[in-house]
Scaffold this active site. Structure first.
Site, PDB file in Angstrom:
ATOM      1  N   GLU A 167      40.545  44.470  32.028  1.00  0.00           N
ATOM      2  CA  GLU A 167      39.916  43.876  33.216  1.00  0.00           C
ATOM      3  C   GLU A 167      38.791  42.916  32.875  1.00  0.00           C
ATOM      4  O   GLU A 167      37.660  43.074  33.343  1.00  0.00           O
ATOM      5  CB  GLU A 167      39.420  44.973  34.166  1.00  0.00           C
ATOM      6  CG  GLU A 167      40.544  45.806  34.748  1.00  0.00           C
ATOM      7  CD  GLU A 167      40.101  46.680  35.937  1.00  0.00           C
ATOM      8  OE1 GLU A 167      38.894  46.755  36.199  1.00  0.00           O
ATOM      9  OE2 GLU A 167      40.981  47.267  36.595  1.00  0.00           O
ATOM     10  N   GLU A 375      47.210  50.556  35.129  1.00  0.00           N
ATOM     11  CA  GLU A 375      46.444  51.412  36.044  1.00  0.00           C
ATOM     12  C   GLU A 375      46.964  51.271  37.463  1.00  0.00           C
ATOM     13  O   GLU A 375      47.299  50.171  37.898  1.00  0.00           O
ATOM     14  CB  GLU A 375      44.954  51.025  36.095  1.00  0.00           C
ATOM     15  CG  GLU A 375      44.153  51.460  34.909  1.00  0.00           C
ATOM     16  CD  GLU A 375      42.680  51.066  35.006  1.00  0.00           C
ATOM     17  OE1 GLU A 375      42.130  51.004  36.128  1.00  0.00           O
ATOM     18  OE2 GLU A 375      42.094  50.822  33.937  1.00  0.00           O
TER      19      GLU A 375
HETATM   20  C1  GCO Z   1      35.857  53.269  39.167  1.00  0.00           C
HETATM   21  C2  GCO Z   1      36.993  52.366  38.854  1.00  0.00           C
HETATM   22  C3  GCO Z   1      37.366  52.516  37.412  1.00  0.00           C
HETATM   23  C4  GCO Z   1      38.403  51.548  37.006  1.00  0.00           C
HETATM   24  C5  GCO Z   1      38.735  51.416  35.555  1.00  0.00           C
HETATM   25  C6  GCO Z   1      39.109  49.979  35.374  1.00  0.00           C
HETATM   26  O1  GCO Z   1      35.891  53.929  40.190  1.00  0.00           O
HETATM   27  O2  GCO Z   1      34.924  53.272  38.361  1.00  0.00           O
HETATM   28  O3  GCO Z   1      38.070  52.587  39.681  1.00  0.00           O
HETATM   29  O4  GCO Z   1      37.657  53.844  37.128  1.00  0.00           O
HETATM   30  O5  GCO Z   1      39.567  51.665  37.743  1.00  0.00           O
HETATM   31  O6  GCO Z   1      37.747  51.764  34.656  1.00  0.00           O
HETATM   32  O7  GCO Z   1      39.783  49.779  34.208  1.00  0.00           O
END
Ligand code: GCO
Length: 475
Positions: A167, A375
């Protein structure tokens, strides 16, 4: 319509990230990352929560892998903490840190689970931030390649799937535009400069992987939020297309083609924030072509045209109360509005399974590359009963409708290598602490329970077990 079956070797997986699960933040020679420092700043995270202990995966990985094995999981995506390998970002290898991942990978393989390794999931060594401002200096490129090379050498033949940057669009925008991730800057010019350097680092690592003739495949994971127009008003349609160019193609085109999209680049030039491109940069971006595109999919966004004096950057919902996000938009381009056809989570994330099919199709028609879903999942408040059950039917509904959308996309002609749910165990949500849970495995956390760190299987754990056993036939 008859749906195509999932491929026989489909990677039914689940994912995590080092800072969100490991804990052991200063053990066995680990150096501090930018996140270890950032969480100490008052007000930056929900009630000041941090990943110092997280869910203690560092000490409990065998227990976690035993649960994966029992579930039948085919693949586990995790990230390596750069600061365990190089506490200061470069220099001497910290063998104890590397050993943790050697043991983890061996344990996964011994249990028949394919390791998918993320090289970078946001935990930059603080030493590199201090020394040369991290992603804002081209020095980070060599340091990143050097770190990755150690991992390539160590895991050659054992790890077949690698994710370069996780990301990039999120850590760059949240870090340099919204100031809610480190280094907490609000400066679009610096953001696009850092982003260009991250692109060069990403391409360099992929190029290195190919030069080393590594068995396996490598690609970045992009957080793709497909953009919709609110209606058929051509102004709004154009607004959505511009947003797609600025918010999605601006990364995906670079990964897949080594090119910046024309309209987005013009827009940045007009705003005076376009990145500095040095001779040789574009050639390098083309040389670092990934083998697949990783996608993290959670939601879509719907837009109307936004006049020049319209809304700007709003606030994201970190309160966990539906409807508490503020309007966001890019003046002169678009403004995000609620999509009347779809429901939202408590954190205002729009729940849109068809959006995943649309994401996969758009990426395929534009790039024609295999896709790995790295994801997808639902962050919610979960309740544990007195008999230690977690009835997360809302998560099962979310996941099964998304798996169905993947099957439809495969039927449409998309190549999908695998699907990782986010997340395996509950873990630290960067900004929302431990109350926002994503896992198949519930973890007793201090913030919400007793803090024993005991693991409990949720209903969704058993649901996914059956999905895997039937190769997606029973959802
Ligand atoms: C959160 C996010 C993360 C991300 C992930 C991205 O709530 O902190 O949803 O968990 O999805 O780290 O790669």
């Amino acid at each position: 319509k008859q749906l195509k079956a999932f491929p026989k070797d489909f990677l039914w997986g689940s994912a995590s990230a080092a800072y969100q699960v490991e804990g052991a933040w200063n053990e066995d020679g680990k150096g501090p990352s930018v996140w270890d420092e950032f969480v100490k700043i008052p007000g930056k995270t929900f009630k000041g929560t941090n990943g110092e202990l997280a869910v203690d995966h560092y000490h409990r990985y065998k227990e976690d892998i035993a649960l994966m094995k029992e579930q039948g999981l085919k693949a586990y995506r995790f990230s390596i903490a750069w600061t365990r390998i190089f506490p200061n970002g470069r220099g001497e290898i910290n063998q104890a840190g590397l050993d943790f991942y050697i043991n983890l990978v061996d344990e996964l393989i011994a249990n028949g689970i394919e390791p998918l390794v993320t090289l970078y999931h946001w935990d930059l060594p603080q030493a590199l931030q201090d020394e040369y401002m991290g992603w804002e200096s081209r020095q980070v490129i060599d340091d990143f390649v050097n770190y990755a090379t150690v991992l390539f050498e160590t895991f050659r033949g054992k790890v077949k799937y690698w994710i370069s940057l996780n990301e990039q669009n999120i850590f760059i925008q949240l870090g340099y535009l919204m100031a809610v991730h480190p280094p907490a800057v609000v400066d679009p010019k610096r953001m696009y400069e850092a982003n260009h350097i991250a692109n060069l680092a990403n391409a360099s690592v992929i190029k290195k992987f190919h030069e080393m003739d590594m068995p396996g495949q490598i690609g970045p994971s992009f957080a793709y939020t497909p953009n919709y127009s609110f209606d058929s008003n051509p102004l709004n349609v154009l607004a959505a297309e511009d947003t797609e160019d600025i918010m999605a193609n601006f990364w995906l085109d670079v990964y897949a083609w080594g090119e910046y999209p024309i309209f987005a680049m013009n827009y940045l030039k007009e705003q005076g924030v376009a990145p500095t491109i040095e001779p040789g940069d574009m050639a390098l971006l083309k040389e670092g072509k990934p083998d697949f595109l990783g996608v993290n999919y959670y939601q879509t966004a719907t837009h109307v045209f936004n006049p020049l004096n319209g809304v700007g950057m709003g606030k994201m919902n970190t309160s966990g109360k539906k409807g508490s996000s503020e309007e966001t938009g890019m003046p002169g381009v678009s403004k995000k509005v609620a999509n009347p056809f779809i429901d939202r989570t408590n954190w205002d994330w729009e729940i849109d399974p068809q959006g995943l099919r649309i994401a996969l199709r758009r990426m395929t028609s534009r790039y024609r590359m295999p896709i790995l879903i790295t994801e997808n999942g639902l962050g919610e408040y979960d309740k544990i009963t007195e008999t230690n059950e977690i009835h997360d039917d809302y998560r099962i509904n979310y996941l099964s409708s998304h798996v169905k959308a993947i099957q439809e996309a495969i039927t449409d002609g998309v190549t999908v290598l695998g699907y990782c749910t986010w997340s395996y165990t509950d873990l630290l949500s960067w900004l929302n602490g431990y109350q926002k849970r994503y896992g198949f495995v519930y973890v007793d956390q201090d913030e919400t329970q007793n803090g024993s760190l005991t693991r409990y299987k949720k209903d969704s754990y058993y649901w996914y077990q059956n999905v895997i056993a039937t190769n997606g036939e029973e959802l």
